[in-house]
Design a protein around this motif. Structure first.
Motif, PDB file in Angstrom:
ATOM      1  N   ILE A 114       0.751  -1.387  -0.102  1.00 20.43           N
ATOM      2  CA  ILE A 114       0.022   0.152   0.091  1.00 20.43           C
ATOM      3  C   ILE A 114       0.854   1.466  -0.102  1.00 20.43           C
ATOM      4  CG2 ILE A 114      -2.018  -1.075   1.308  1.00 20.43           C
ATOM      5  CD1 ILE A 114      -1.132  -0.033   3.618  1.00 20.43           C
ATOM      6  N   THR A 191      -6.267   7.252  -5.579  1.00 23.23           N
ATOM      7  CA  THR A 191      -5.267   6.116  -5.154  1.00 23.23           C
ATOM      8  C   THR A 191      -4.823   6.663  -3.695  1.00 23.23           C
ATOM      9  OG1 THR A 191      -3.312   7.053  -6.465  1.00 23.23           O
ATOM     10  CG2 THR A 191      -4.800   5.076  -7.273  1.00 23.23           C
ATOM     11  N   THR A 193      -6.285   8.154  -1.448  1.00 17.81           N
ATOM     12  CA  THR A 193      -6.985   8.136  -0.459  1.00 17.81           C
ATOM     13  C   THR A 193      -6.861   6.745   0.444  1.00 17.81           C
ATOM     14  OG1 THR A 193      -8.826   7.003  -1.802  1.00 17.81           O
ATOM     15  CG2 THR A 193      -8.849   9.474  -1.227  1.00 17.81           C
ATOM     16  N   PHE A 194      -5.889   5.944  -0.119  1.00 20.48           N
ATOM     17  CA  PHE A 194      -5.464   4.480   0.409  1.00 20.48           C
ATOM     18  C   PHE A 194      -4.185   4.444   0.744  1.00 20.48           C
ATOM     19  CE2 PHE A 194      -9.081   3.898  -2.491  1.00 20.48           C
ATOM     20  CZ  PHE A 194     -10.322   3.183  -1.352  1.00 20.48           C
ATOM     21  N   GLY A 195      -3.981   4.066   2.001  1.00 20.37           N
ATOM     22  CA  GLY A 195      -2.529   3.357   2.220  1.00 20.37           C
ATOM     23  C   GLY A 195      -1.595   4.713   2.213  1.00 20.37           C
ATOM     24  N   TYR A 202      -5.106  12.603  -0.284  1.00 21.44           N
ATOM     25  CA  TYR A 202      -5.298  12.487   1.128  1.00 21.44           C
ATOM     26  C   TYR A 202      -5.674  13.664   1.891  1.00 21.44           C
ATOM     27  CZ  TYR A 202      -4.062  11.914   5.898  1.00 21.44           C
ATOM     28  OH  TYR A 202      -3.988  11.725   7.438  1.00 21.44           O
TER      29      TYR A 202
END
Length: 248
Positions: A114, A191, A193-195, A202
């Protein structure tokens, strides 16, 4: 004659800001704050907060595009110039190109973790197909008669590439990057918004969840400016390397 396309960016930005200001007055809700308040907030938090997120997003885009170029250009040239290579690779491209790249994100996260890698790979997958199709099709449109003089002189493939293939495909290659860039930025937002705890995606979503609309809009403005920078850079590259287009 120097290109003056940059001169139109400022009036366009002013027009959008005026439209935004008018809408904020008409709606008069916290969810659409005044651009004056947003710009003031952006100035206060840019160096301390947003700058690091913007750098992370810009790095991911540049890395993905760079990988797509160094991988896609040689393959596309081979597909366009050699028929046997095209027959082998074209079906693979046609089968995989229509797949929505964002649907592959869960698989990439399972295989690559991630961290940074799946985000860069996602940009790579979006851009490389645009590069492959644009360059291959451009080479196929070159009249065969253009190659005969170099063939008769015993030119190497390198000389043919530098004198015929690359000049012919460069405009369409830059156009393909423009088309892919908008999609790449949109997918990058998702993308991020993840990990991760860095990136404009973000920052914007985190501000939204905290109901901090000034920060959210400040992030949107910065993301738009990143896109403006990238598109402006491609314009400069085209104006420098494709000067002959202005004379057509």
């Amino acid at each position: 004659m120097k290109d003056k396309s940059w001169h139109f960016y400022l009036p366009a930005m002013i027009l959008l800001l005026i439209l935004w200001y008018v809408i904020s007055i008409i709606v008069h809700l916290p969810i659409i704050p005044s651009p004056v308040l947003v710009m003031e907030r952006l100035g206060n938090i840019f160096t301390q907060t947003i700058a690091i997120h913007a750098l992370y997003s810009l790095w991911r885009i540049i890395a993905g595009v760079f990988l797509a170029i160094i991988t896609g250009v040689p393959i596309a040239v081979m597909m366009g110039y050699y028929k046997k290579c095209d027959k082998i690779l074209a079906p693979i491209v046609y089968l995989t190109y229509p797949i929505p790249k964002i649907a592959l994100l869960p698989i990439l996260m399972l295989l690559a973790g991630i961290g940074e890698l799946p985000k860069v790979i996602m940009i790579f997958l979006i851009v490389i197909f645009q590069v492959l199709v644009a360059i291959r099709d451009s080479i196929k449109t070159i009249p065969k008669e253009m190659f005969f003089p170099l063939y008769s002189l015993g030119a190497s493939f390198r000389q043919i590439f530098l004198n015929i293939l690359w000049p012919a495909v460069l405009p369409n290659f830059i156009t393909s990057l423009r088309v892919a860039m908008g999609t790449a930025i949109s997918v990058l937002f998702f993308t991020e918004t993840f990990g991760t705890k860095y990136g404009m995606g973000y920052f914007i979503m985190d501000s939204w969840l905290r109901v901090n609309y000034l920060d959210m809009y400040a992030g949107i403005v910065v993301l738009s400016l990143i896109g403006l920078f990238l598109f402006g850079f491609l314009d400069l590259v085209e104006n420098y390397f494709c000067k002959w287009k202005k004379k057509v």
